[in-house]
Design a protein around this motif. Structure first.
Motif, PDB file in Angstrom:
ATOM      1  N   ILE A 287       0.863  -1.184   0.000  1.00  0.00           N
ATOM      2  CA  ILE A 287       0.000   0.000   0.000  1.00  0.00           C
ATOM      3  C   ILE A 287       0.896   1.230   0.000  1.00  0.00           C
ATOM      4  O   ILE A 287       1.642   1.457   0.952  1.00  0.00           O
ATOM      5  CB  ILE A 287      -0.920   0.029   1.238  1.00  0.00           C
ATOM      6  CG1 ILE A 287      -1.625  -1.315   1.422  1.00  0.00           C
ATOM      7  CG2 ILE A 287      -1.941   1.157   1.110  1.00  0.00           C
ATOM      8  CD1 ILE A 287      -2.401  -1.417   2.721  1.00  0.00           C
TER       9      ILE A 287
ATOM     10  N   THR B 228      -3.420   6.601  -3.542  1.00  0.00           N
ATOM     11  CA  THR B 228      -3.077   5.442  -2.721  1.00  0.00           C
ATOM     12  C   THR B 228      -3.288   4.201  -3.565  1.00  0.00           C
ATOM     13  O   THR B 228      -4.375   3.981  -4.105  1.00  0.00           O
ATOM     14  CB  THR B 228      -3.943   5.369  -1.453  1.00  0.00           C
ATOM     15  OG1 THR B 228      -3.684   6.520  -0.640  1.00  0.00           O
ATOM     16  CG2 THR B 228      -3.605   4.125  -0.644  1.00  0.00           C
ATOM     17  N   THR B 229      -2.219   3.404  -3.708  1.00  0.00           N
ATOM     18  CA  THR B 229      -2.289   2.198  -4.524  1.00  0.00           C
ATOM     19  C   THR B 229      -2.139   0.962  -3.650  1.00  0.00           C
ATOM     20  O   THR B 229      -1.352   0.955  -2.701  1.00  0.00           O
ATOM     21  CB  THR B 229      -1.192   2.203  -5.603  1.00  0.00           C
ATOM     22  OG1 THR B 229       0.098   2.397  -4.984  1.00  0.00           O
ATOM     23  CG2 THR B 229      -1.428   3.320  -6.602  1.00  0.00           C
ATOM     24  N   PHE B 230      -2.891  -0.061  -3.995  1.00  0.00           N
ATOM     25  CA  PHE B 230      -2.833  -1.354  -3.316  1.00  0.00           C
ATOM     26  C   PHE B 230      -2.408  -2.368  -4.372  1.00  0.00           C
ATOM     27  O   PHE B 230      -3.206  -2.712  -5.257  1.00  0.00           O
ATOM     28  CB  PHE B 230      -4.197  -1.745  -2.753  1.00  0.00           C
ATOM     29  CG  PHE B 230      -4.795  -0.771  -1.767  1.00  0.00           C
ATOM     30  CD1 PHE B 230      -4.863  -1.080  -0.409  1.00  0.00           C
ATOM     31  CD2 PHE B 230      -5.311   0.448  -2.194  1.00  0.00           C
ATOM     32  CE1 PHE B 230      -5.431  -0.189   0.497  1.00  0.00           C
ATOM     33  CE2 PHE B 230      -5.886   1.345  -1.299  1.00  0.00           C
ATOM     34  CZ  PHE B 230      -5.939   1.022   0.061  1.00  0.00           C
TER      35      PHE B 230
ATOM     36  N   THR C 209      -4.435  -4.811  -8.667  1.00  0.00           N
ATOM     37  CA  THR C 209      -4.228  -3.471  -8.122  1.00  0.00           C
ATOM     38  C   THR C 209      -5.553  -2.807  -7.800  1.00  0.00           C
ATOM     39  O   THR C 209      -6.585  -3.095  -8.420  1.00  0.00           O
ATOM     40  CB  THR C 209      -3.441  -2.597  -9.116  1.00  0.00           C
ATOM     41  OG1 THR C 209      -3.096  -1.358  -8.508  1.00  0.00           O
ATOM     42  CG2 THR C 209      -4.275  -2.304 -10.367  1.00  0.00           C
TER      43      THR C 209
ATOM     44  N   VAL D 275      -9.063   1.911   4.050  1.00  0.00           N
ATOM     45  CA  VAL D 275      -7.914   1.028   3.873  1.00  0.00           C
ATOM     46  C   VAL D 275      -8.212  -0.366   4.417  1.00  0.00           C
ATOM     47  O   VAL D 275      -7.932  -1.382   3.763  1.00  0.00           O
ATOM     48  CB  VAL D 275      -6.667   1.620   4.563  1.00  0.00           C
ATOM     49  CG1 VAL D 275      -5.536   0.591   4.633  1.00  0.00           C
ATOM     50  CG2 VAL D 275      -6.195   2.866   3.810  1.00  0.00           C
TER      51      VAL D 275
ATOM     52  N   VAL E 275      -8.262  -3.799   2.110  1.00  0.00           N
ATOM     53  CA  VAL E 275      -7.340  -4.896   2.427  1.00  0.00           C
ATOM     54  C   VAL E 275      -8.120  -6.176   2.694  1.00  0.00           C
ATOM     55  O   VAL E 275      -7.799  -7.253   2.158  1.00  0.00           O
ATOM     56  CB  VAL E 275      -6.444  -4.537   3.625  1.00  0.00           C
ATOM     57  CG1 VAL E 275      -5.657  -5.768   4.095  1.00  0.00           C
ATOM     58  CG2 VAL E 275      -5.480  -3.415   3.265  1.00  0.00           C
TER      59      VAL E 275
ATOM     60  N   ALA F 109       3.121  -1.140   4.116  1.00  0.00           N
ATOM     61  CA  ALA F 109       2.758   0.243   3.814  1.00  0.00           C
ATOM     62  C   ALA F 109       4.010   1.068   3.554  1.00  0.00           C
ATOM     63  O   ALA F 109       5.075   0.820   4.138  1.00  0.00           O
ATOM     64  CB  ALA F 109       1.973   0.861   4.962  1.00  0.00           C
TER      65      ALA F 109
ATOM     66  N   ILE G 265      -1.972  -4.006   8.691  1.00  0.00           N
ATOM     67  CA  ILE G 265      -0.712  -3.720   8.002  1.00  0.00           C
ATOM     68  C   ILE G 265       0.435  -4.261   8.846  1.00  0.00           C
ATOM     69  O   ILE G 265       0.565  -3.914  10.017  1.00  0.00           O
ATOM     70  CB  ILE G 265      -0.540  -2.214   7.750  1.00  0.00           C
ATOM     71  CG1 ILE G 265      -1.698  -1.685   6.897  1.00  0.00           C
ATOM     72  CG2 ILE G 265       0.794  -1.930   7.061  1.00  0.00           C
ATOM     73  CD1 ILE G 265      -1.670  -0.181   6.684  1.00  0.00           C
TER      74      ILE G 265
END
Length: 259
Positions: A128, A134-136, A148, A200, A204, A220, A235
């Motif tokens: 993350i 914000t990219t996952f 993604t 978030v 997740v 993260a 996280i």
């Protein structure tokens, strides 16, 4: 020494490695237009802060998602460091296979994060990155970048709140002591920070559910990532210099390939 440069939409961050040790890092604002000489003056000044002579920089590697700054920045490296940088893109060995509908859409910044996570942990990872967006990003145990999720960054979300409302002020983004608020500023901070934590955590949980795995390392990175990391159990690690590590790993893979 190796100079790693991460050109993002908001900041240009630079990290200097002496062998495996990150000995210095600094940042510039991306949105300020600069000539190659202006970049060179900034770079020379910042190197001097760490008592590093430009001749000590043996190689340079750049990850960039902002093409318009690259001519001046590349010219700066050649002129002031007498080095031709490796620019992460097609043809550069990363050790990561991108399995997406259009691999060329995947930014270099995400590739370096995925490479750092995968080559560090050697297991499935969800990275993350709390940047402008914000990219996952999910990478499998075989080093395949598969999935993604992209959402507005926490700062973009906050700016939209006060830019689109007449009476809400610009505020510092920080977590208040509790979510219950009795004034506008704390109320905004509660909504921004606690709301983002909830976003978030949901993303997740949903990604892990759809993946059907419990062995995924969730990592993260990014400037405001430390705020969210400290407020959730989902996280596992916060690694602020993940991009620098990824660039160093990619640099070493390409150096070995040349040798």
């Amino acid at each position: 020494m190796l100079l790693t440069i991460d050109v993002g939409n908001t900041n240009i961050t630079m990290g200097i490695f002496d062998e495996d040790t990150l000995v210095g890092n600094f940042r510039l604002t991306t949105k300020t237009p600069r000539t190659s000489d202006e970049y060179g003056i900034c770079l020379s000044t910042l190197l001097a802060k760490y008592n590093i002579d430009s001749e000590q920089i043996e190689d340079v590697i750049i990850s960039s998602v902002v093409p318009k700054v690259m001519y001046s920045l590349n010219s700066c490296i050649i002129k002031y460091l007498n080095r031709t940088p490796i620019i992460i893109g097609p043809g550069v060995k990363t050790g990561i296979q991108v399995n997406s509908d259009n691999p060329r859409e995947v930014g270099a910044d995400r590739i370096v994060n995925v490479a750092a996570a995968y080559h560090t942990y050697h297991q499935p990872c969800l990275i993350i990155d709390f940047g402008t967006a914000t990219t996952f990003d999910y990478v499998s145990e075989k080093g395949v970048f598969e999935y993604t999720v992209i959402s507005p960054g926490i700062e973009i979300s906050a700016q939209a709140l006060w830019n689109q409302t007449a009476k809400l002020p610009e505020i510092e983004i920080k977590k208040p002591n509790q979510i219950l608020s009795k004034n506008t500023i704390n109320g905004m901070q509660s909504g921004i920070v606690f709301g983002y934590i909830g976003q978030v955590e949901y993303i997740v949980k949903q990604m892990l559910k759809e993946l059907g795995r419990k062995d995924v390392k969730v990592i993260a990175t990014g400037g405001l990532g430390k705020i969210i990391y400290s407020e959730t159990d989902l996280i596992d690690d916060f690694i602020p210099d993940l991009a620098f590590r990824g660039m160093k790993i990619i640099y070493e893979r390409n150096k070995k390939a040349v040798v």
